[in-house]
Design a protein around this motif. Structure first.
Motif, PDB file in Angstrom:
ATOM      1  N   HIS A  48      35.107  21.654  29.695  1.00 40.37           N
ATOM      2  CA  HIS A  48      33.855  22.389  29.491  1.00 40.37           C
ATOM      3  C   HIS A  48      33.635  22.784  28.028  1.00 40.37           C
ATOM      4  O   HIS A  48      32.626  23.419  27.719  1.00 40.37           O
ATOM      5  CB  HIS A  48      33.824  23.636  30.387  1.00 40.37           C
ATOM      6  N   LYS A  49      34.578  22.426  27.163  1.00 35.01           N
ATOM      7  CA  LYS A  49      34.491  22.768  25.734  1.00 35.01           C
ATOM      8  C   LYS A  49      34.264  24.270  25.546  1.00 35.01           C
ATOM      9  O   LYS A  49      33.363  24.697  24.824  1.00 35.01           O
ATOM     10  CB  LYS A  49      33.397  21.942  25.056  1.00 35.01           C
ATOM     11  N   VAL A  50      35.092  25.052  26.220  1.00 36.40           N
ATOM     12  CA  VAL A  50      34.991  26.513  26.167  1.00 36.40           C
ATOM     13  C   VAL A  50      35.370  26.981  24.767  1.00 36.40           C
ATOM     14  O   VAL A  50      36.446  26.651  24.257  1.00 36.40           O
ATOM     15  CB  VAL A  50      35.902  27.169  27.231  1.00 36.40           C
ATOM     16  N   THR A  51      34.482  27.735  24.144  1.00 34.08           N
ATOM     17  CA  THR A  51      34.682  28.189  22.768  1.00 34.08           C
ATOM     18  C   THR A  51      35.176  29.630  22.671  1.00 34.08           C
ATOM     19  O   THR A  51      35.669  30.029  21.627  1.00 34.08           O
ATOM     20  CB  THR A  51      33.364  28.061  21.974  1.00 34.08           C
ATOM     21  N   PHE A  52      35.038  30.400  23.725  1.00 34.66           N
ATOM     22  CA  PHE A  52      35.497  31.794  23.675  1.00 34.66           C
ATOM     23  C   PHE A  52      36.979  31.870  24.036  1.00 34.66           C
ATOM     24  O   PHE A  52      37.520  30.962  24.679  1.00 34.66           O
ATOM     25  CB  PHE A  52      34.646  32.713  24.562  1.00 34.66           C
ATOM     26  N   PRO A  53      37.653  32.948  23.600  1.00 35.29           N
ATOM     27  CA  PRO A  53      39.086  33.083  23.901  1.00 35.29           C
ATOM     28  C   PRO A  53      39.340  33.231  25.392  1.00 35.29           C
ATOM     29  O   PRO A  53      38.501  33.749  26.134  1.00 35.29           O
ATOM     30  CB  PRO A  53      39.503  34.351  23.148  1.00 35.29           C
ATOM     31  N   ASN A  54      40.511  32.761  25.810  1.00 35.53           N
ATOM     32  CA  ASN A  54      40.906  32.827  27.214  1.00 35.53           C
ATOM     33  C   ASN A  54      42.352  33.266  27.340  1.00 35.53           C
ATOM     34  O   ASN A  54      43.188  32.907  26.508  1.00 35.53           O
ATOM     35  CB  ASN A  54      40.743  31.454  27.866  1.00 35.53           C
ATOM     36  N   LEU A  55      42.598  34.021  28.383  1.00 30.15           N
ATOM     37  CA  LEU A  55      43.948  34.425  28.758  1.00 30.15           C
ATOM     38  C   LEU A  55      44.223  33.845  30.135  1.00 30.15           C
ATOM     39  O   LEU A  55      43.303  33.422  30.837  1.00 30.15           O
ATOM     40  CB  LEU A  55      44.063  35.950  28.793  1.00 30.15           C
ATOM     41  N   ILE A  56      45.483  33.845  30.517  1.00 27.06           N
ATOM     42  CA  ILE A  56      45.860  33.352  31.836  1.00 27.06           C
ATOM     43  C   ILE A  56      46.881  34.303  32.449  1.00 27.06           C
ATOM     44  O   ILE A  56      47.684  34.915  31.722  1.00 27.06           O
ATOM     45  CB  ILE A  56      46.415  31.905  31.764  1.00 27.06           C
ATOM     46  N   GLY A  57      46.815  34.465  33.747  1.00 26.50           N
ATOM     47  CA  GLY A  57      47.762  35.317  34.455  1.00 26.50           C
ATOM     48  C   GLY A  57      47.968  34.815  35.872  1.00 26.50           C
ATOM     49  O   GLY A  57      47.218  33.968  36.359  1.00 26.50           O
ATOM     50  N   GLU A  58      48.965  35.349  36.496  1.00 27.38           N
ATOM     51  CA  GLU A  58      49.204  35.038  37.907  1.00 27.38           C
ATOM     52  C   GLU A  58      48.117  35.715  38.741  1.00 27.38           C
ATOM     53  O   GLU A  58      47.633  36.800  38.382  1.00 27.38           O
ATOM     54  CB  GLU A  58      50.588  35.530  38.335  1.00 27.38           C
ATOM     55  N   PRO A  59      47.728  35.104  39.848  1.00 29.49           N
ATOM     56  CA  PRO A  59      46.637  35.667  40.656  1.00 29.49           C
ATOM     57  C   PRO A  59      46.842  37.143  41.024  1.00 29.49           C
ATOM     58  O   PRO A  59      45.913  37.938  40.926  1.00 29.49           O
ATOM     59  CB  PRO A  59      46.622  34.784  41.906  1.00 29.49           C
ATOM     60  N   GLU A  60      48.060  37.499  41.422  1.00 32.73           N
ATOM     61  CA  GLU A  60      48.300  38.893  41.833  1.00 32.73           C
ATOM     62  C   GLU A  60      48.194  39.860  40.657  1.00 32.73           C
ATOM     63  O   GLU A  60      47.758  41.001  40.810  1.00 32.73           O
ATOM     64  CB  GLU A  60      49.640  39.045  42.563  1.00 32.73           C
ATOM     65  N   ASP A  61      48.559  39.420  39.454  1.00 29.83           N
ATOM     66  CA  ASP A  61      48.433  40.276  38.270  1.00 29.83           C
ATOM     67  C   ASP A  61      46.971  40.487  37.897  1.00 29.83           C
ATOM     68  O   ASP A  61      46.563  41.592  37.541  1.00 29.83           O
ATOM     69  CB  ASP A  61      49.190  39.678  37.079  1.00 29.83           C
ATOM     70  N   VAL A  62      46.196  39.417  37.954  1.00 34.16           N
ATOM     71  CA  VAL A  62      44.769  39.522  37.645  1.00 34.16           C
ATOM     72  C   VAL A  62      44.077  40.416  38.672  1.00 34.16           C
ATOM     73  O   VAL A  62      43.269  41.280  38.321  1.00 34.16           O
ATOM     74  CB  VAL A  62      44.116  38.123  37.574  1.00 34.16           C
TER      75      VAL A  62
END
Length: 167
Positions: free
Chosen positions: A103-117
């Protein structure tokens, strides 16, 4: 243990529990290079922050992420920014990276485990986690001002920010 010593030990235990909980939340998110980060790293910097919580296999996320990219590109140098949070975790890290590239995402992204999010969402809103996409909106001082579960147009977010910037 009675008296002052008992209260001290119980206080230490409670402090340890609170610190463990806080570090679980702080450690629950990372950038895609693996560096731990939090939502608070992005709030309170004088701009509105729109947080989009997404998953690589969410049909609505795939369909609508372009709106958030356009919103980010229109506002990032002025009054607002966007932070994406993938709940794909370690198991689907590669698919999340593919989502960002596709999707050519230009904004910053973080990732986490589903339960943490989900726990972060509940901590910020007081509500139970429902699903993706979910949006959180923080004002320029870092206070959460809105939440939306499900598809949300960038125009609606712009109108919300505009009407709440005057107050």
């Amino acid at each position: 243990m009675n008296g002052t010593m008992g209260r001290f030990v119980r206080g230490l235990a409670l402090t340890g529990l609170l610190l463990a909980t806080a570090s679980a939340y702080a450690g629950g998110l990372a950038n895609f290079d693996g560096k731990p980060q939090t939502i608070s790293d992005y709030t309170g910097h004088g701009k509105w922050l729109v947080v989009m919580i997404w998953a690589h296999d969410c049909a609505v996320c795939n369909r609508d992420v372009g709106q958030e990219i356009a919103f980010y590109n229109r506002h990032r140098k002025k009054d607002a920014t966007v932070l994406g949070i993938s709940l794909d975790g370690k198991e689907y890290h590669k698919q999340a990276v593919d989502f960002i590239h596709r999707h050519k995402v230009t904004f910053p992204n973080l990732i986490g485990e589903p339960e943490d999010v989900a726990a972060l969402y509940t901590e910020y809103t007081g509500n139970d986690w429902v699903g993706t996409p979910t949006f959180l909106i923080f004002d320029p001082k870092g206070k959460i001002r809105a939440e939306q579960v499900g598809a949300t147009s960038a125009n609606l977010i712009e109108k919300f920010i505009e009407s709440n910037s005057k107050s």
